[in-house]
Motif scaffolding. Structure first.
Motif, PDB file in Angstrom:
ATOM      1  N   LEU A  50      38.087  45.919  50.651  1.00  0.00           N
ATOM      2  CA  LEU A  50      39.404  46.246  51.185  1.00  0.00           C
ATOM      3  C   LEU A  50      39.757  47.710  50.881  1.00  0.00           C
ATOM      4  O   LEU A  50      39.435  48.213  49.803  1.00  0.00           O
ATOM      5  CB  LEU A  50      40.463  45.330  50.569  1.00  0.00           C
ATOM      6  N   PRO A  51      40.437  48.374  51.812  1.00  0.00           N
ATOM      7  CA  PRO A  51      40.814  49.771  51.550  1.00  0.00           C
ATOM      8  C   PRO A  51      41.894  49.898  50.480  1.00  0.00           C
ATOM      9  O   PRO A  51      42.043  50.948  49.869  1.00  0.00           O
ATOM     10  CB  PRO A  51      41.306  50.276  52.900  1.00  0.00           C
ATOM     11  N   ARG A  52      42.651  48.839  50.270  1.00  0.00           N
ATOM     12  CA  ARG A  52      43.680  48.789  49.235  1.00  0.00           C
ATOM     13  C   ARG A  52      43.727  47.362  48.702  1.00  0.00           C
ATOM     14  O   ARG A  52      43.166  46.468  49.285  1.00  0.00           O
ATOM     15  CB  ARG A  52      45.049  49.168  49.798  1.00  0.00           C
ATOM     16  N   TYR A  53      44.408  47.147  47.634  1.00  0.00           N
ATOM     17  CA  TYR A  53      44.663  45.823  47.059  1.00  0.00           C
ATOM     18  C   TYR A  53      43.437  45.171  46.413  1.00  0.00           C
ATOM     19  O   TYR A  53      43.469  43.979  46.118  1.00  0.00           O
ATOM     20  CB  TYR A  53      45.249  44.858  48.110  1.00  0.00           C
ATOM     21  N   GLN A  54      42.397  45.938  46.135  1.00  0.00           N
ATOM     22  CA  GLN A  54      41.203  45.352  45.527  1.00  0.00           C
ATOM     23  C   GLN A  54      41.531  44.656  44.210  1.00  0.00           C
ATOM     24  O   GLN A  54      41.114  43.520  43.973  1.00  0.00           O
ATOM     25  CB  GLN A  54      40.106  46.416  45.259  1.00  0.00           C
ATOM     26  N   ARG A  55      42.262  45.339  43.364  1.00  0.00           N
ATOM     27  CA  ARG A  55      42.587  44.796  42.045  1.00  0.00           C
ATOM     28  C   ARG A  55      43.455  43.545  42.169  1.00  0.00           C
ATOM     29  O   ARG A  55      43.207  42.534  41.513  1.00  0.00           O
ATOM     30  CB  ARG A  55      43.288  45.874  41.221  1.00  0.00           C
ATOM     31  N   SER A  56      44.458  43.607  43.025  1.00  0.00           N
ATOM     32  CA  SER A  56      45.350  42.456  43.210  1.00  0.00           C
ATOM     33  C   SER A  56      44.592  41.252  43.748  1.00  0.00           C
ATOM     34  O   SER A  56      44.749  40.128  43.243  1.00  0.00           O
ATOM     35  CB  SER A  56      46.477  42.804  44.189  1.00  0.00           C
ATOM     36  N   MET A  57      43.786  41.468  44.760  1.00  0.00           N
ATOM     37  CA  MET A  57      43.052  40.352  45.361  1.00  0.00           C
ATOM     38  C   MET A  57      42.049  39.751  44.387  1.00  0.00           C
ATOM     39  O   MET A  57      41.884  38.529  44.332  1.00  0.00           O
ATOM     40  CB  MET A  57      42.343  40.791  46.647  1.00  0.00           C
ATOM     41  N   ALA A  58      41.373  40.587  43.621  1.00  0.00           N
ATOM     42  CA  ALA A  58      40.438  40.071  42.616  1.00  0.00           C
ATOM     43  C   ALA A  58      41.189  39.216  41.593  1.00  0.00           C
ATOM     44  O   ALA A  58      40.714  38.150  41.184  1.00  0.00           O
ATOM     45  CB  ALA A  58      39.699  41.217  41.941  1.00  0.00           C
ATOM     46  N   ASN A  59      42.382  39.663  41.193  1.00  0.00           N
ATOM     47  CA  ASN A  59      43.191  38.904  40.243  1.00  0.00           C
ATOM     48  C   ASN A  59      43.671  37.595  40.866  1.00  0.00           C
ATOM     49  O   ASN A  59      43.615  36.537  40.230  1.00  0.00           O
ATOM     50  CB  ASN A  59      44.376  39.742  39.766  1.00  0.00           C
ATOM     51  N   TYR A  60      44.134  37.638  42.117  1.00  0.00           N
ATOM     52  CA  TYR A  60      44.575  36.411  42.789  1.00  0.00           C
ATOM     53  C   TYR A  60      43.426  35.406  42.901  1.00  0.00           C
ATOM     54  O   TYR A  60      43.610  34.200  42.720  1.00  0.00           O
ATOM     55  CB  TYR A  60      45.125  36.710  44.177  1.00  0.00           C
ATOM     56  N   ALA A  61      42.251  35.910  43.196  1.00  0.00           N
ATOM     57  CA  ALA A  61      41.083  35.024  43.304  1.00  0.00           C
ATOM     58  C   ALA A  61      40.822  34.343  41.963  1.00  0.00           C
ATOM     59  O   ALA A  61      40.580  33.130  41.901  1.00  0.00           O
ATOM     60  CB  ALA A  61      39.856  35.818  43.751  1.00  0.00           C
ATOM     61  N   ARG A  62      40.886  35.108  40.899  1.00  0.00           N
ATOM     62  CA  ARG A  62      40.674  34.549  39.561  1.00  0.00           C
ATOM     63  C   ARG A  62      41.720  33.488  39.251  1.00  0.00           C
ATOM     64  O   ARG A  62      41.408  32.424  38.717  1.00  0.00           O
ATOM     65  CB  ARG A  62      40.705  35.669  38.509  1.00  0.00           C
ATOM     66  N   LEU A  63      42.967  33.767  39.605  1.00  0.00           N
ATOM     67  CA  LEU A  63      44.051  32.833  39.292  1.00  0.00           C
ATOM     68  C   LEU A  63      43.966  31.525  40.079  1.00  0.00           C
ATOM     69  O   LEU A  63      44.522  30.506  39.643  1.00  0.00           O
ATOM     70  CB  LEU A  63      45.408  33.494  39.524  1.00  0.00           C
ATOM     71  N   LEU A  64      43.257  31.538  41.201  1.00  0.00           N
ATOM     72  CA  LEU A  64      43.087  30.288  41.958  1.00  0.00           C
ATOM     73  C   LEU A  64      42.302  29.251  41.157  1.00  0.00           C
ATOM     74  O   LEU A  64      42.505  28.055  41.310  1.00  0.00           O
ATOM     75  CB  LEU A  64      42.355  30.563  43.275  1.00  0.00           C
ATOM     76  N   VAL A  65      41.406  29.720  40.321  1.00  0.00           N
ATOM     77  CA  VAL A  65      40.589  28.787  39.556  1.00  0.00           C
ATOM     78  C   VAL A  65      40.872  28.821  38.062  1.00  0.00           C
ATOM     79  O   VAL A  65      40.439  27.947  37.332  1.00  0.00           O
ATOM     80  CB  VAL A  65      39.080  29.023  39.808  1.00  0.00           C
ATOM     81  N   GLU A  66      41.589  29.852  37.607  1.00  0.00           N
ATOM     82  CA  GLU A  66      41.951  29.969  36.188  1.00  0.00           C
ATOM     83  C   GLU A  66      43.440  30.283  36.088  1.00  0.00           C
ATOM     84  O   GLU A  66      43.819  31.392  35.780  1.00  0.00           O
ATOM     85  CB  GLU A  66      41.156  31.089  35.525  1.00  0.00           C
ATOM     86  N   PRO A  67      44.295  29.307  36.371  1.00  0.00           N
ATOM     87  CA  PRO A  67      45.731  29.576  36.329  1.00  0.00           C
ATOM     88  C   PRO A  67      46.174  30.122  34.976  1.00  0.00           C
ATOM     89  O   PRO A  67      45.670  29.697  33.944  1.00  0.00           O
ATOM     90  CB  PRO A  67      46.390  28.205  36.596  1.00  0.00           C
TER      91      PRO A  67
END
Length: 168
Positions: A146-163
């Motif tokens: 992604l051109p932006r939001y890489q950090r946010s999206m990676a964190n959201y992905a992690r939170l889907l499986v590790e709340p």
């Protein structure tokens, strides 16, 4: 053993024309090309597996991918063998085995097929009812592109499986 450059060129040319051939004709052409390699060559098994897979016969591809891997296929073809075996297993109703193979494959050194491993794993995860984890894998694989939001999206992905723990 690595096939000769001329063999590799002819193989690439044949694969580039797959849509120009009827499935059975294409498989015969791949079989003829693979027969040029020594008996038991894992590349021959891999190419035959790919031909079956690409023409709608995942069931016939599975044992050939296994033979290629057991025969010591190496380089990028080894990784492709694992990805494509896992995809074929999913297609024939053995998604749990697909998840196991791909989960182990994610531990291998990174290369240009990392995202293919993740995409195939995401599909396999949906087939075993683990959709939330599948979305996490897919979003995590997409985030670096992604051109932006890489950090946010990676964190959201992690939170889907590790709340995160609920704060008190």
């Amino acid at each position: 053993m690595t096939p000769a450059p001329d063999w590799e060129r002819r193989s690439a040319e044949l694969w580039a024309t797959i849509d120009d051939h009827e499935p059975e004709e294409f498989r015969k052409r791949i079989d003829t090309l693979a027969a040029e390699l020594p008996d038991g060559d894992p590349v021959a098994a891999f190419e035959r597996a790919c031909a079956f897979d690409s023409t709608g016969h995942s069931d016939r591809a599975v044992p050939l991918y296994r033979a290629a891997l057991a025969g010591g296929i190496s380089g990028i073809r080894r990784r492709r063998s694992v990805i494509q075996l896992a995809s074929s297993l999913r297609n024939v109703g053995r998604a749990e085995e697909s998840v196991e193979l791909l989960t182990a494959e994610r531990q291998q050194p990174a290369d240009e097929l990392d995202d293919a491993v993740s995409a195939t794993l995401a599909l396999a995860l949906t087939s075993v009812g683990r959709e939330r984890e599948a979305v996490a894998v897919a979003v995590a694989a997409l985030a670096p592109h992604l051109p932006r939001y890489q950090r946010s999206m990676a964190n959201y992905a992690r939170l889907l499986v590790e709340p995160e723990e609920a704060e008190s």
